[in-house]
Design an enzyme around this catalytic site. Structure first.
Site, PDB file in Angstrom:
ATOM      1  N   SER A 135      16.093  98.388  64.920  1.00 14.80           N
ATOM      2  CA  SER A 135      15.786  98.523  66.340  1.00 14.80           C
ATOM      3  C   SER A 135      14.423  97.922  66.640  1.00 14.80           C
ATOM      4  CB  SER A 135      15.752 100.030  66.656  1.00 14.80           C
ATOM      5  OG  SER A 135      15.173 100.267  67.914  1.00 14.80           O
ATOM      6  N   TYR A 159      12.548 108.876  64.712  1.00 10.96           N
ATOM      7  CA  TYR A 159      13.706 107.960  64.735  1.00 10.96           C
ATOM      8  C   TYR A 159      13.278 106.561  64.283  1.00 10.96           C
ATOM      9  CZ  TYR A 159      16.985 104.548  66.552  1.00 10.96           C
ATOM     10  OH  TYR A 159      17.823 103.482  66.666  1.00 10.96           O
ATOM     11  N   LYS A 163      14.261 104.046  60.835  1.00 10.80           N
ATOM     12  CA  LYS A 163      14.708 102.642  60.832  1.00 10.80           C
ATOM     13  C   LYS A 163      13.792 101.801  59.951  1.00 10.80           C
ATOM     14  CE  LYS A 163      18.317 103.125  63.170  1.00 10.80           C
ATOM     15  NZ  LYS A 163      19.626 102.865  62.594  1.00 10.80           N
TER      16      LYS A 163
HETATM   17  P1  NAD Z   1      26.195 106.028  68.758  1.00 10.33           P
HETATM   18  O1  NAD Z   1      25.603 107.382  68.621  1.00 10.33           O
HETATM   19  O2  NAD Z   1      27.067 105.738  69.912  1.00 10.33           O
HETATM   20  O3  NAD Z   1      27.001 105.640  67.430  1.00 10.33           O
HETATM   21  C1  NAD Z   1      26.610 106.078  66.150  1.00 10.33           C
HETATM   22  C2  NAD Z   1      27.847 106.648  65.474  1.00 10.33           C
HETATM   23  O4  NAD Z   1      27.505 107.083  64.171  1.00 10.33           O
HETATM   24  C3  NAD Z   1      28.414 107.863  66.211  1.00 10.33           C
HETATM   25  O5  NAD Z   1      29.802 107.664  66.420  1.00 10.33           O
HETATM   26  C4  NAD Z   1      28.152 109.031  65.284  1.00 10.33           C
HETATM   27  O6  NAD Z   1      29.160 110.018  65.372  1.00 10.33           O
HETATM   28  C5  NAD Z   1      28.136 108.335  63.918  1.00 10.33           C
HETATM   29  N1  NAD Z   1      27.345 109.015  62.895  1.00 10.33           N
HETATM   30  C6  NAD Z   1      26.069 109.483  62.979  1.00 10.33           C
HETATM   31  N2  NAD Z   1      25.703 110.026  61.807  1.00 10.33           N
HETATM   32  C7  NAD Z   1      26.745 109.875  60.953  1.00 10.33           C
HETATM   33  C8  NAD Z   1      26.978 110.223  59.612  1.00 10.33           C
HETATM   34  N3  NAD Z   1      26.059 110.883  58.878  1.00 10.33           N
HETATM   35  N4  NAD Z   1      28.159 109.906  59.036  1.00 10.33           N
HETATM   36  C9  NAD Z   1      29.126 109.261  59.736  1.00 10.33           C
HETATM   37  N5  NAD Z   1      28.966 108.921  61.042  1.00 10.33           N
HETATM   38  C10 NAD Z   1      27.793 109.227  61.629  1.00 10.33           C
HETATM   39  O7  NAD Z   1      24.992 104.982  68.691  1.00 10.33           O
HETATM   40  P2  NAD Z   1      25.003 103.403  68.937  1.00 10.33           P
HETATM   41  O8  NAD Z   1      24.272 103.150  70.167  1.00 10.33           O
HETATM   42  O9  NAD Z   1      26.369 102.872  68.744  1.00 10.33           O
HETATM   43  O10 NAD Z   1      24.066 102.953  67.734  1.00 10.33           O
HETATM   44  C11 NAD Z   1      24.579 102.372  66.548  1.00 10.33           C
HETATM   45  C12 NAD Z   1      23.415 102.008  65.655  1.00 10.33           C
HETATM   46  O11 NAD Z   1      22.568 101.091  66.331  1.00 10.33           O
HETATM   47  C13 NAD Z   1      22.528 103.171  65.238  1.00 10.33           C
HETATM   48  O12 NAD Z   1      22.128 102.959  63.903  1.00 10.33           O
HETATM   49  C14 NAD Z   1      21.332 103.061  66.164  1.00 10.33           C
HETATM   50  O13 NAD Z   1      20.187 103.625  65.597  1.00 10.33           O
HETATM   51  C15 NAD Z   1      21.223 101.563  66.300  1.00 10.33           C
HETATM   52  N6  NAD Z   1      20.549 101.124  67.536  1.00 10.33           N
HETATM   53  C16 NAD Z   1      21.049 101.483  68.746  1.00 10.33           C
HETATM   54  C17 NAD Z   1      20.412 101.061  69.922  1.00 10.33           C
HETATM   55  C18 NAD Z   1      20.929 101.475  71.270  1.00 10.33           C
HETATM   56  O14 NAD Z   1      20.150 101.399  72.233  1.00 10.33           O
HETATM   57  N7  NAD Z   1      22.182 101.874  71.416  1.00 10.33           N
HETATM   58  C19 NAD Z   1      19.267 100.265  69.823  1.00 10.33           C
HETATM   59  C20 NAD Z   1      18.786  99.903  68.572  1.00 10.33           C
HETATM   60  C21 NAD Z   1      19.442 100.336  67.421  1.00 10.33           C
HETATM   61  C1  WQD Z   2      14.259 101.647  79.221  1.00 11.68           C
HETATM   62  C2  WQD Z   2      13.226 101.715  80.350  1.00 11.68           C
HETATM   63  C3  WQD Z   2      12.094 103.840  80.553  1.00 11.68           C
HETATM   64  C4  WQD Z   2      15.558 106.189  81.763  1.00 11.68           C
HETATM   65  C5  WQD Z   2      15.191 103.239  73.591  1.00 11.68           C
HETATM   66  C6  WQD Z   2      14.724 103.581  72.210  1.00 11.68           C
HETATM   67  C7  WQD Z   2      14.884 102.384  71.323  1.00 11.68           C
HETATM   68  C8  WQD Z   2      16.311 101.830  71.379  1.00 11.68           C
HETATM   69  C9  WQD Z   2      16.765 101.603  72.772  1.00 11.68           C
HETATM   70  C10 WQD Z   2      17.567 102.798  69.588  1.00 11.68           C
HETATM   71  C11 WQD Z   2      11.962 102.452  79.930  1.00 11.68           C
HETATM   72  C12 WQD Z   2      12.929 103.533  81.778  1.00 11.68           C
HETATM   73  C13 WQD Z   2      14.730 105.158  81.376  1.00 11.68           C
HETATM   74  C14 WQD Z   2      15.366 106.751  83.070  1.00 11.68           C
HETATM   75  C15 WQD Z   2      13.588 105.190  83.458  1.00 11.68           C
HETATM   76  N1  WQD Z   2      17.266 102.740  70.807  1.00 11.68           N
HETATM   77  N2  WQD Z   2      13.776 104.662  82.200  1.00 11.68           N
HETATM   78  N3  WQD Z   2      14.403 106.213  83.858  1.00 11.68           N
HETATM   79  O1  WQD Z   2      12.937 103.383  75.744  1.00 11.68           O
HETATM   80  O2  WQD Z   2      13.225 100.865  75.807  1.00 11.68           O
HETATM   81  O3  WQD Z   2      14.377 102.187  74.088  1.00 11.68           O
HETATM   82  O4  WQD Z   2      16.557 102.793  73.546  1.00 11.68           O
HETATM   83  O5  WQD Z   2      17.088 102.194  68.681  1.00 11.68           O
HETATM   84  O6  WQD Z   2      14.565 102.825  70.041  1.00 11.68           O
HETATM   85  O7  WQD Z   2      13.370 103.955  72.268  1.00 11.68           O
HETATM   86  O8  WQD Z   2      15.167 102.336  76.396  1.00 11.68           O
HETATM   87  O9  WQD Z   2      16.881 102.804  78.075  1.00 11.68           O
HETATM   88  O10 WQD Z   2      15.430 104.713  77.264  1.00 11.68           O
HETATM   89  O11 WQD Z   2      14.428 102.943  78.684  1.00 11.68           O
HETATM   90  O12 WQD Z   2      12.733 104.764  84.229  1.00 11.68           O
HETATM   91  O13 WQD Z   2      16.046 107.708  83.457  1.00 11.68           O
HETATM   92  O14 WQD Z   2      13.783 102.483  81.416  1.00 11.68           O
HETATM   93  O15 WQD Z   2      10.865 104.376  80.927  1.00 11.68           O
HETATM   94  O16 WQD Z   2      10.896 101.780  80.513  1.00 11.68           O
HETATM   95  P1  WQD Z   2      13.784 102.218  75.557  1.00 11.68           P
HETATM   96  P2  WQD Z   2      15.548 103.274  77.611  1.00 11.68           P
END
Ligand code: NAD
Ligand code: WQD
Length: 351
Positions: A135, A159, A163
């Protein structure tokens, strides 16, 4: 694109962990569309197995699925004894920044413990091609934007630390190949802000309770499920005072994974890559685009800044283009349109 790499991809079997989640469900759909076989694993801690039927309908193909926790080595071992896989995409993780600060051990155990167990079992079964979900949070508050992969790393939340630890574990594995062992080949993908949904409106992000992320909040307010959007601060040093992020369409993000797999199956080297558009978008711009392209109102109020937010974070995605030939194609209007289509058509059980 190299034809032999594409042929290797469409002959391959891919283990996808976290397959029922937001990104995993879109990735499984696309892998099936590319002709891959998929072995899907999830413990449904943040998802439901209901999504699988919709994926199969969309892709016109079926796949193996198992309710398995990635920390359960016996269950993983059994699964991999039954199904030979060529590579793994590891999405399974807990992802809430705020929850990770309240429950640090749970996050460390799930995200770091889960990764270690999974790697151990994969190695036992000779699977050493691995794509890891990292991330942009690993950059903390970036010194300059757009952020290149070589920028300094500084995770602020637990978190983010999970990562960063994941990346470091994988770095150790790829740096050393003990005698008589196959080398690990790993692509670490640092996602910026994935948003939007499959253009069919059949799958999308289904957060439980009040969403943490901006786009699902905007869509739920537009749908009348919440009275208004809180914009967290408008006095940041950005053009309109609200925070700037790099929103990337889920379909582009998934295409980045497919390109990474093709690279690994073609014996490509280990890499760490940003997946972003390279464009910074402010909160206000996103809300206004959403209203405009969808013709809906999103009432909002500016409230105090959210703790831990950085003013600006957007990617330099040029390395992914250079080495994988990948770049994002969808614009902010596509992201808003597809997020809204999903919000309007999502199954009631996910509302
Ligand atoms: P999500 O929560 O929708 O999907 C994650 C899935 O993993 C879920 O279905 C959950 O049930 C499963 N899971 C969690 N722990 C588990 C375990 N111990 N064993 C088996 N399954 C498990 O999240 P997402 O948005 O699809 O994210 C997927 C990946 O991408 C994650 O690693 C997250 O950290 C990373 N990521 C997400 C974002 C984002 O904004 N969505 C941004 C950067 C990185
Ligand atoms: C985006 C912008 C908020 C909600 C997070 C995690 C990052 C990654 C992606 C997993 C920010 C603003 C939000 C609201 C708002 N996830 N906001 N009102 O914070 O960039 O990243 O998700 O890896 O690790 O930190 O994403 O979508 O939460 O926020 O004004 O109700 O929207 O302040 O500027 P962020 P976000």
């Amino acid at each position: 694109m190299d034809d032999s790499n594409q042929a290797a991809l469409s002959r391959s079997t891919v283990l996808v962990t976290g397959a029922a989640g937001y990104i995993g469900s879109h990735a499984v759909t696309e892998l099936l569309r590319q002709g891959c076989r998929v072995v899907a694993v999830d413990n449904y801690s943040n998802s439901s197995s209901e999504v699988y039927a919709r994926i199969e309908r969309l892709a016109g193909a079926s796949f193996v699925r198992a309710e398995v926790d990635v920390r359960d080595d016996a269950a993983l071992d059994k699964l991999l004894s039954q199904h030979r896989v060529d590579a793994c995409i590891h999405f399974a993780a807990l992802k809430s920044v705020s929850e990770s600060m309240a429950q640090p051990l749970r996050y460390l155990d799930n995200n770091v413990g889960g990764l270690l167990t999974l790697l151990r079992v994969l190695r036992k079964h000779g699977v050493q091609g691995f794509v890891f979900s990292s991330s942009a949070t690993v950059y903390g508050d970036p010194v300059r934007v757009p952020v290149p992969e070589v920028a300094s790393l500084n995770a602020v939340s637990v978190y983010g630390a999970t990562k960063l630890m994941g990346e470091k574990i994988l770095q150790q594995l790829t740096a050393i190949t003990p005698e008589f062992e196959r080398p690990w080949r790993v692509v670490v993908l640092r996602y910026f802000n994935p948003v939007g949904a499959h253009p069919s409106g059949q799958i999308g992000e289904a957060p439980r309770g009040v969403p943490n992320n901006l786009m699902p909040c905007v869509a739920q307010v537009a749908a009348g499920l919440r009275p208004k959007l809180n914009i967290f601060g408008d006095t940041y040093p950005t053009p309109d005072g609200t925070c700037v992020r790099d929103y990337i369409h889920i379909q582009d993000l998934v295409a980045g994974h497919v390109a990474a797999l093709r690279h690994l199956l073609g014996d490509g080297a280990s890499l760490t890559l940003n997946l972003g558009t390279g464009l910074g978008t402010s909160v206000r711009q996103l809300v206004e685009t959403f209203m405009q392209v969808n013709g809906v109102a999103v009432p909002y109020e500016v409230v105090a800044p959210r703790a831990g937010d950085v003013a600006q974070c957007f990617a330099d995605p040029s390395l992914a283009h250079q080495v994988l030939g990948w770049r994002a194609h969808h614009d902010l209007a596509d992201m808003c349109r597809d997020a809204w289509r999903w919000q309007c058509s999502r199954p009631r059980s996910h509302a």
